[in-house]
Design an enzyme around this catalytic site. Structure first.
Site, PDB file in Angstrom:
ATOM      1  N   HIS A 172      -8.361   3.177  -1.056  1.00 32.93           N
ATOM      2  CA  HIS A 172      -9.359   4.147  -0.591  1.00 32.93           C
ATOM      3  C   HIS A 172      -8.877   5.580  -0.798  1.00 32.93           C
ATOM      4  O   HIS A 172      -9.415   6.505  -0.169  1.00 32.93           O
ATOM      5  CB  HIS A 172      -9.636   3.925   0.896  1.00 32.93           C
ATOM      6  CG  HIS A 172     -10.060   2.538   1.234  1.00 32.93           C
ATOM      7  ND1 HIS A 172     -11.167   1.947   0.686  1.00 32.93           N
ATOM      8  CD2 HIS A 172      -9.508   1.611   2.058  1.00 32.93           C
ATOM      9  CE1 HIS A 172     -11.298   0.717   1.158  1.00 32.93           C
ATOM     10  NE2 HIS A 172     -10.287   0.485   1.986  1.00 32.93           N
TER      11      HIS A 172
ATOM     12  N   HIS B   8     -14.564  -2.675   0.249  1.00 37.07           N
ATOM     13  CA  HIS B   8     -13.532  -3.610  -0.191  1.00 37.07           C
ATOM     14  C   HIS B   8     -14.054  -4.470  -1.337  1.00 37.07           C
ATOM     15  O   HIS B   8     -13.643  -5.614  -1.492  1.00 37.07           O
ATOM     16  CB  HIS B   8     -13.100  -4.511   0.972  1.00 37.07           C
ATOM     17  CG  HIS B   8     -12.381  -3.764   2.044  1.00 37.07           C
ATOM     18  ND1 HIS B   8     -12.140  -4.257   3.299  1.00 37.07           N
ATOM     19  CD2 HIS B   8     -11.842  -2.520   2.034  1.00 37.07           C
ATOM     20  CE1 HIS B   8     -11.483  -3.377   4.021  1.00 37.07           C
ATOM     21  NE2 HIS B   8     -11.300  -2.303   3.270  1.00 37.07           N
TER      22      HIS B   8
END
Length: 685
Positions: free
Chosen positions: A408, A570
């Site tokens: 991320h 994800h």
């Protein structure tokens, strides 16, 4: 002679081929299909082939030029004229309809075509200016497109004589009714008795407010008038009492009630300073200017408007379009006889990555980040998976600890620094950090006033942060926890507690960091950050899925013309798949869903985050941000702060997430509090 298959086609033909086709099975199949009208099944039976083979023969016949499929001459002419008008005058788009139609008058058919064009362009939040005239009223009467949010329709000029049915008031009100939009009139005549009266009226607050809205128009629908005696400009009363030949002899037409020369330049006269409404300079500032006009008598006026770029979308008829182009020296092009074969598009299935070994990527990334930002962040002693603010712990200050999986970037280490988080723990790609690094970070940054953990609602993060909290409390450290749940696509509102925490985390980090930097106690820091988290709404979409480092394969399959709505960070697929849409439509889709849950009222303030999911460049983010700001303004909301960029990514996913924080005075003040971290800096005012 036996039917012989073409190259690359299966050999299952067994019946004699008529001599006239020579040795060409493709020609025989094409003849049976296009000239004798047989179905593919009948051809298969006659030629002794499978139906699939016949289909392949027919496709090959088109590719090799044995069969030419042509567009009907009349439709081809309309298309070629429209394309020529678009290219010659650099228009956004152009629609040309037949001059002779289905028995309906040309005005009615132009209006229907204009309605079709406006329906394809209009979007929620639009402010549409509208003039008057027969074509414009016909457009409004043909339009039926309710259901768009926050649309305003505003008169482009004041009122005209009531002798005609196509007045500005009638056109605007009918158009607003068709769109279920708010109608804003101009409360004044289009022509007043003197310049002084005009200036006096424009100072009236009501008219000034209406003119301000007119200046915000992002589209206009208008006609173009000739100057013939029966024209719109004459029948509307504009020239009553005016000697046209004395003052407007050089004019060839009128647009938005303003007279223009053959080159489209303004022709000034006694009405110039007596007209209330849009002028040509204001017209040019409207991004999309749709003109609906046709008829041989209007060629000179339309040509003048096109030359000066007063129009960038034109709806007209074939004869008018050809007349305009002929005046510019255009000649009709020859038709192509053999179209080029279409080759299949290439697709990407195996991603290229700048890594050494997948298993080393997280540690090497973190090592590089620490070196790049060594003045701001430092490693936490005893672990390679946590960073802390270089300034170290402050006695008596609440410590903010954040964290989650890698992939991320710049989350989470990018939000560590003065005025933001004090430490961040990171796990493997899309995997929660173990309790050990979280505990090590907690010890390293504790200033004796307690710890506040903030992390997203993923089972691994919840479990590991709770374990770390129990271990820290066993050592005498006070810990409070906030689990973020801003992803509105991940669960319905009634199951809000099960939602994921995604890019909206950034707002919770910022509010908590500011509160702690002001030395507020733990309970207050927690309450403020929780309020920010509860008032944050996020939704994302992907154009391409993320490609994992180890497999380098997409996390889910997505067609070349599809986009995925409501994706996770994800690599999770979304909740809905749709055909790829424009940037504005994507922004509307995300924003409408967020606003429906947020339920802000006119005048409320929000903070905006337009976040790249990793593979979407800044250009596309700013295009989306532009649209989001337009829509928020139209909704009556005030944007207090905007963040645009890759703040919370999902490896290389091509896509974007939109987050809104519904502000109050206290949250706005904390959002403005200075901070300095690798990913965010707010300067002191």
């Amino acid at each position: 002679m036996m039917a012989r298959p073409a190259q690359g086609v299966e050999s299952d033909a067994t019946v004699p081929m008529p001599l006239r086709f020579g040795d060409d099975t493709l020609l025989w199949a094409a003849w049976l299909y296009y000239e004798e009208g047989l179905t593919q099944g009948e051809i298969a039976e006659k030629m002794g082939l499978s139906r699939a083979s016949v289909n392949t023969y027919l496709a090959d016949a088109r590719t090799r030029g044995i069969v030419n499929i042509e567009i009907a001459p009349d439709r081809f002419r309309e298309l070629s004229i429209a394309q020529a008008l678009k290219d010659h005058f650099n228009l956004q788009d152009c629609l040309v309809i037949p001059t002779d139609g289905d028995g309906r008058p040309l005005i009615a058919r132009l209006g229907a075509a204009g309605a079709q064009v406006l329906k394809s362009f209009v979007r929620p939040g639009d402010t549409i200016a509208v003039t008057w005239g027969r074509s414009v009223l016909a457009l409004a009467e043909a339009l039926d497109h309710p259901g768009l949010a926050d649309v305003r329709v505003v008169q482009a000029t004041g009122g005209t004589t009531a002798r005609i049915p196509w007045t500005p008031e009638a056109c605007a009100s009918r158009l607003a009714e068709a769109l279920k939009a708010r109608c804003i009139p101009l409360s004044a005549p289009a022509i007043v008795s003197s310049r002084e009266v005009r200036e006096l009226l424009l100072r009236e607050p009501v008219l000034a407010e209406q003119m301000a809205i007119l200046a915000e128009a992002n589209r206009i629908v208008m006609g173009i008038s000739s100057l013939r005696p029966e024209s719109t400009i004459h029948t509307s009363g504009f020239l009553d009492g005016i000697d046209q030949h004395s003052h407007y002899d050089s004019a060839v037409g009128s647009i938005v009630g303003r007279f223009i020369s053959a080159r489209g330049q303004p022709v000034l006269g006694p009405l110039t300073e007596r007209t209330i409404g849009l002028d040509l300079e204001m017209l040019q500032r409207i991004p999309q200017r749709i003109a609906v006009a046709g008829g041989i008598d209007k060629i000179a006026a339309i040509l003048a408007a096109l030359r000066a770029k007063h129009v960038n979308v034109l709806v007209t008829d074939t004869a008018t379009g050809r007349g305009i182009l002929n005046a510019e020296g255009w000649t009709e092009p020859l038709r192509r006889s053999h179209p080029e074969p279409v080759l299949p598009a290439l697709s990407r299935s195996h991603a290229k990555k700048l890594i050494n070994a997948p298993q080393d990527a997280v540690d090497e990334c973190l090592g590089g980040a620490l070196l790049a930002h060594e003045a701001l962040i430092a490693p936490v002693p005893g672990t390679t998976r946590a960073v802390m603010a270089a300034a170290g712990p402050r006695t008596g200050k609440v410590a903010i600890v954040i964290g989650g999986g890698s992939g991320h970037e710049p989350g989470f280490w990018g939000f560590v620094g003065r005025g933001l988080a004090d430490a961040a723990a990171v796990g493997n790609i899309f995997a929660a950090p173990p309790p050990g690094p979280i505990l090590a970070a907690s010890r390293a940054v504790s200033g004796g006033a307690g710890l506040l953990y903030i992390y997203g609602n993923f089972s691994g993060d919840v479990m590991n942060f709770e374990m770390a909290a129990e271990m820290a409390e066993a050592e005498g450290l006070r810990v409070r926890q906030i689990v973020t749940i801003d992803d509105i696509a991940s669960s319905p509102l009634e199951s809000r507690a099960s939602r994921r925490g995604v890019a909206g985390n950034i707002f919770a980090f910022k509010i908590a960091g500011a509160a702690a930097d002001r030395m507020l106690p733990l309970e207050i820091c927690e309450a403020l950050a929780r309020r920010a988290a509860n008032r944050t709404y996020t939704m994302g979409l992907a154009l391409e899925p993320a490609r994992l480092l180890d497999t380098r394969r997409p996390s889910f399959e997505l067609g070349p013309d599809d986009m995925e709505i409501g994706v996770g960070v994800h690599g999770e697929p979304g909740v809905v798949r749709r055909k790829l849409a424009s940037a504005d439509d994507c922004a509307d889709l995300l924003l409408d869903r967020i606003l429906a849950e947020m339920k802000p009222v006119h005048g409320d303030r929000v903070a905006v985050l337009v976040n790249s999911l990793g593979g979407t460049p800044a250009m596309e983010l700013y295009i989306l941000h532009r649209r989001v700001r337009q829509r928020l303004k139209a909704h009556g909301l005030v944007v207090h702060k905007s963040l645009v960029g890759p703040y919370y990514t999902s490896l290389d996913m091509e896509g974007v997430s939109l987050s809104l924080l519904h502000l109050d005075d206290e949250l706005a003040s904390l959002l403005d509090h200075p901070c300095h971290a690798p990913a965010v800096t707010v300067l002191e005012r």
